[in-house]
Design an enzyme around this catalytic site. Structure first.
Site, PDB file in Angstrom:
ATOM      1  N   HIS A  15       0.850  -1.192   0.000  1.00 54.23           N
ATOM      2  CA  HIS A  15       0.000   0.000   0.000  1.00 54.23           C
ATOM      3  C   HIS A  15       0.886   1.242   0.000  1.00 54.23           C
ATOM      4  O   HIS A  15       0.621   2.229  -0.702  1.00 54.23           O
ATOM      5  CB  HIS A  15      -0.909  -0.017   1.241  1.00 54.23           C
ATOM      6  CG  HIS A  15      -1.993   1.018   1.213  1.00 54.23           C
ATOM      7  ND1 HIS A  15      -1.734   2.373   1.358  1.00 54.23           N
ATOM      8  CD2 HIS A  15      -3.340   0.922   1.052  1.00 54.23           C
ATOM      9  CE1 HIS A  15      -2.881   3.048   1.288  1.00 54.23           C
ATOM     10  NE2 HIS A  15      -3.869   2.192   1.092  1.00 54.23           N
ATOM     11  N   PRO A  56      -5.634  -3.441   0.847  1.00 54.30           N
ATOM     12  CA  PRO A  56      -4.844  -4.175   1.838  1.00 54.30           C
ATOM     13  C   PRO A  56      -3.442  -3.577   1.985  1.00 54.30           C
ATOM     14  O   PRO A  56      -3.021  -2.754   1.172  1.00 54.30           O
ATOM     15  CB  PRO A  56      -4.753  -5.571   1.226  1.00 54.30           C
ATOM     16  CG  PRO A  56      -4.773  -5.306  -0.252  1.00 54.30           C
ATOM     17  CD  PRO A  56      -5.646  -4.114  -0.464  1.00 54.30           C
ATOM     18  N   GLU A  57      -2.738  -4.029   2.978  1.00 52.75           N
ATOM     19  CA  GLU A  57      -1.376  -3.535   3.244  1.00 52.75           C
ATOM     20  C   GLU A  57      -0.428  -3.904   2.099  1.00 52.75           C
ATOM     21  O   GLU A  57       0.467  -3.147   1.760  1.00 52.75           O
ATOM     22  CB  GLU A  57      -0.881  -4.119   4.573  1.00 52.75           C
ATOM     23  CG  GLU A  57       0.509  -3.682   5.012  1.00 52.75           C
ATOM     24  CD  GLU A  57       0.617  -2.187   5.324  1.00 52.75           C
ATOM     25  OE1 GLU A  57      -0.391  -1.476   5.292  1.00 52.75           O
ATOM     26  OE2 GLU A  57       1.753  -1.735   5.587  1.00 52.75           O
ATOM     27  N   ALA A  58      -0.639  -5.084   1.513  1.00 53.54           N
ATOM     28  CA  ALA A  58       0.185  -5.480   0.365  1.00 53.54           C
ATOM     29  C   ALA A  58      -0.641  -6.392  -0.530  1.00 53.54           C
ATOM     30  O   ALA A  58      -1.496  -7.140  -0.047  1.00 53.54           O
ATOM     31  CB  ALA A  58       1.435  -6.213   0.841  1.00 53.54           C
ATOM     32  N   TYR A  95      -4.710  -6.203   6.111  1.00 53.50           N
ATOM     33  CA  TYR A  95      -5.227  -5.126   6.964  1.00 53.50           C
ATOM     34  C   TYR A  95      -5.136  -3.755   6.278  1.00 53.50           C
ATOM     35  O   TYR A  95      -4.356  -3.554   5.338  1.00 53.50           O
ATOM     36  CB  TYR A  95      -4.493  -5.110   8.314  1.00 53.50           C
ATOM     37  CG  TYR A  95      -3.008  -4.837   8.242  1.00 53.50           C
ATOM     38  CD1 TYR A  95      -2.507  -3.534   8.268  1.00 53.50           C
ATOM     39  CD2 TYR A  95      -2.088  -5.886   8.176  1.00 53.50           C
ATOM     40  CE1 TYR A  95      -1.142  -3.288   8.226  1.00 53.50           C
ATOM     41  CE2 TYR A  95      -0.726  -5.649   8.123  1.00 53.50           C
ATOM     42  CZ  TYR A  95      -0.257  -4.350   8.153  1.00 53.50           C
ATOM     43  OH  TYR A  95       1.090  -4.103   8.094  1.00 53.50           O
TER      44      TYR A  95
END
Ligand code: DMJ
Length: 748
Positions: free
Chosen positions: A568, A616-618, A636
């Protein structure tokens, strides 16, 4: 090598042992009859003393290691192991004094005595008769020098007067006043040992034998301490001495700022009213409403922080209490400082005043705790600078400079590349224990430039600018693998750590700051411009790929292998490419703008392919997926701004309505899934149908996410990009014009 040979011929083995294993000596190379490095084999031949069972095997010198390895007798029948000479020397109570006199080549008398005299070690196998006349002469010379030194020390050590009276003239030490032993303000911990003999002296009145013994003990202690100190100084590299001088200078600057008058040490400045802060309502009603909604979101976030966590760093919106992150040590008020400029540009005047008076009364940097230099810089220094440039309130300038001074000890490393972590009180720094071999992180030390240039500008003190320009110097001297900047750089050696490259976490804002350094200098910093365009060219060649579904993404590079994952955090790069397009060679300008648009699209897809419509975070581009997180620990969303940041730049630079549309989708998703009664919370899984909250309202949600949203629904004349740049936490810094300085620094 020639020198070593000469040394050998002149002095013969006893003295030349150390020469043999000095820097650059080839291991195993024969010199005369001696074959053994000063390690176990030689000692095993000794027959006396030998190695204790528990002694670790001495390490032979590895080629090019540059270290001298000694086997030295420290006590009868006991050997220090094969540690580097300096370490071994430090462990030696008496013999340990000897390496102090080693030659710079690492050999010299310490090594000679250790290997030849003290041990009988390698020598003993050949018998005492093996000593030649020259050797004996040298040993005699060494011994007499040592004895002379001991005797000389009696007269020259600080306490010699007492010694002379106590030992040579037999006056009673008990008569000496005890008070003169009070440690002064600058006394170090080890100085307290000085008090010990004094007590003993006092316990021995009328007992001359005991007094004599006590005095001798004291002589020994003083002597050893003086030699220790001398050794420390002698072992310092010129750069270290230079650093100590700088440290002293900084202490003086710090003391000035701590003075009762908070503005002492700062030059007066004429504040120039900021450009583009008039807050006109957008003409389009729908846009006006959307913008008003963002202000309402800011109020919800701020009021809940105020209600449940006022003065603490962040809010836990579910638990309705404060949240502290170790990133700020025990500096307080992260949300207040981070939110300042957002409050200002949204016209939340009362809230801005509340924040200001909290800062005046409570913001304190004299804390005995370890902070992240990067986080404190981007949020606190950046937030305070921005508040100053918008409002002209001196308190923000003063606090920013005061904090900047507190961060300076982080640069006390051999290379000047700062530590990641710093204890604000002691000034002791270190790096994250997980970072490749004690390395500093590219995105951390590379994200100080903008704030530090402004600190010099506002304080009239060049020290801040010097620190960050030195970082650039170090970087420019290094070879870059494939033209790429690895994420890790060791501050001691000044060399790269692991060859991992990322435009996301660990690398991201370094590239952003290269571009913005050029822009902030009114495009005069051509070195930064070149570094930026060279870097993104290498990134494009080695990291940027297109998925089979046509999505452009930026992978991570690990020693030449690609990991097809995009964070992200990496999504900020869309905005960066577009912002820099203007400065690219003409043929590439359109290309970089399009690249920015492609990254924006990919990041939008990463939002769109989740249940919550938040990214998402990645997310990955392998195993049959595109722009989707496949690992539970990457699903997350913590209220991050990067995707919205890219929409903001793309909107400003293209006015393509899709960016406002996408931004509004994000607003709706935030309202539907992150908004709770007590504020806004991050989510643990954006693919899940129910919200699982992480219970943190990050300070960057107020500093960045809401600010960028507000700008997307404002007209372009609010904070025009020709006059302002945003630091990586979205704090505003004016472009420093050559002709018309934003702030005129006047000599007092
Ligand atoms: C912010 O603190 C800054 O944008 C930083 O550069 C990266 N991470 C966070 C937000 O995600």
């Amino acid at each position: 090598m020639e020198n070593l040979t000469n040394c050998y011929e002149a002095l013969q083995p006893a003295v030349c042992h150390a020469c043999l294993f000095a820097k650059g000596a080839a291991p195993g190379r024969r010199f005369g009859g001696e074959l053994f490095p000063l390690g176990r084999p030689a000692a095993q031949r000794s027959g006396s003393g030998g190695l204790d069972a528990q002694d670790p095997a001495p390490q032979p010198l590895t080629p090019g290691s540059g270290e001298v390895w000694l086997l030295t007798r420290s006590a009868p029948g006991h050997w220090t192991d094969g540690r580097p000479a300096a370490a071994a020397a430090a462990a030696m109570p008496v013999g340990g004094l000897l390496p102090l006199f080693s030659s710079p080549a690492g050999g010299g008398l310490g090594g000679g005595l250790g290997g030849g005299l003290g041990s009988g070690g390698s020598r003993k196998g050949s018998g005492p008769s093996a000593f030649r006349l020259t050797e004996k002469f040298v040993l005699l010379l060494v011994f007499s020098a040592f004895i002379t030194l001991c005797f000389g020390a009696i007269f020259f050590l600080p306490d010699s007067s007492k010694l002379l009276s106590g030992v040579l003239f037999h006056s009673s030490p008990a008569l000496q006043p005890a008070a003169d032993h009070k440690p002064g303000p600058g006394a170090r911990a080890e100085d307290s040992a000085e008090g010990l003999p004094r007590l003993r002296e006092e316990g021995a009145p009328g007992n001359p034998a005991a007094a004599l013994e006590d005095n001798l003990a004291r002589i020994r202690e003083n002597h050893e301490r003086a030699l220790r100190e001398a050794k420390e100084t002698l072992q310092k590299l010129p750069e270290e001495i230079q650093r100590d001088i700088l440290l002293e200078k900084e202490k003086v600057a710090q003391d000035q700022l701590r003075d009762k008058d908070p503005f002492r040490g700062l030059p007066e400045v004429d504040f120039v009213p900021p450009i583009g802060v008039e807050n006109r309502e957008p003409a389009d009603e729908a846009i006006r409403e959307k913008r008003a909604k963002i202000v309402e979101m800011m109020k919800h976030a701020w009021n809940n922080y105020k209600r449940y966590a006022w003065g603490l760093n962040e809010l836990k919106p579910i638990s309705k209490e404060g949240h502290s992150s170790s990133l700020f040590g025990n500096i307080k008020g992260a949300t207040i400082v981070d939110a300042l400029d957002t409050l200002f540009i949204m016209g939340m005047k009362n809230e801005f005043q509340e924040a200001k008076s909290w800062i005046e009364k409570n913001l304190d940097f004299n804390v005995n705790a370890e902070i992240s230099v990067f986080e404190v810089n981007i949020r606190f220094v950046g937030g305070l600078l921005s508040a100053y440039y918008l409002s002209g309130e001196e308190i923000f300038r003063k606090k920013a400079v005061e904090l900047g001074v507190k961060l300076l000890p982080a640069f006390h490393t051999p290379s000047g590349i700062p530590w990641a972590l710093l204890n604000m009180k002691s000034g002791i720094g270190r790096n994250w224990p997980w970072a490749s071999g004690g390395s500093s992180i590219l995105a951390e030390f590379g994200t100080l430039h903008l704030e530090f240039m402004h600190l010099s500008h506002l304080s009239g003190n060049p020290i801040f600018a010097e620190k960050v320009m030195n970082i650039r110097r170090v970087l420019n001297k290094l070879e870059k693998p494939e033209g790429l900047y690895p994420n890790y750089l060791n501050p001691s050696s000044g060399q790269w750590g692991q060859h991992h490259v990322s435009v996301g976490g660990l690398g991201d804002s370094f590239y952003e700051y290269l571009l913005k350094a050029w822009l902030m200098s009114d495009k005069r910093d051509l070195e930064a411009k070149k570094m930026y365009f060279d870097a993104i060219q290498a990134i494009e060649t080695h990291l940027i790929r297109k998925s089979s579904g046509g999505l452009t993404y930026i992978a991570e590079w690990k020693g030449g292998l690609l990991e097809h994952k995009m964070g992200h955090l990496t999504c900020f790069a869309g905005g960066m490419f577009a912002l820099g397009a203007d400065g690219a060679p003409e043929a590439l300008a359109q290309h970089y703008l399009e690249l920015g648009a492609e990254i924006a699209r990919t990041c939008h897809e990463s939002y769109n392919r989740t249940f919550m419509k938040l990214g998402p975070e990645a997310f990955r581009f392998d195993g049959g997926v595109e722009a989707i997180a496949t690992r539970q620990n990457e699903k997350y969303y913590i209220l991050r701004p990067e995707v919205i940041e890219t929409y903001m730049y793309m909107w400003r630079l293209t006015h393509d309505p899709k960016y406002r549309k996408w931004a509004w989708e994000a607003v709706e998703a935030l309202e539907n899934h992150c908004r709770v009664k007590g504020g806004y919370s991050g989510l643990r899984d954006v693919y899940f149908i129910y919200e699982t909250y992480d219970d943190v309202q990050q300070s960057f949600f107020l500093a960045e996410t809401l600010k960028y949203l507000y700008l997307i629904f404002s007209d372009d004349d609010l904070l025009p990009l020709e006059h302002w740049i945003f630091n990586t936490e979205a704090h505003l810094l004016p472009i420093l014009r050559e002709d018309k300085k934003e702030v005129e620094v006047k000599e007092k």
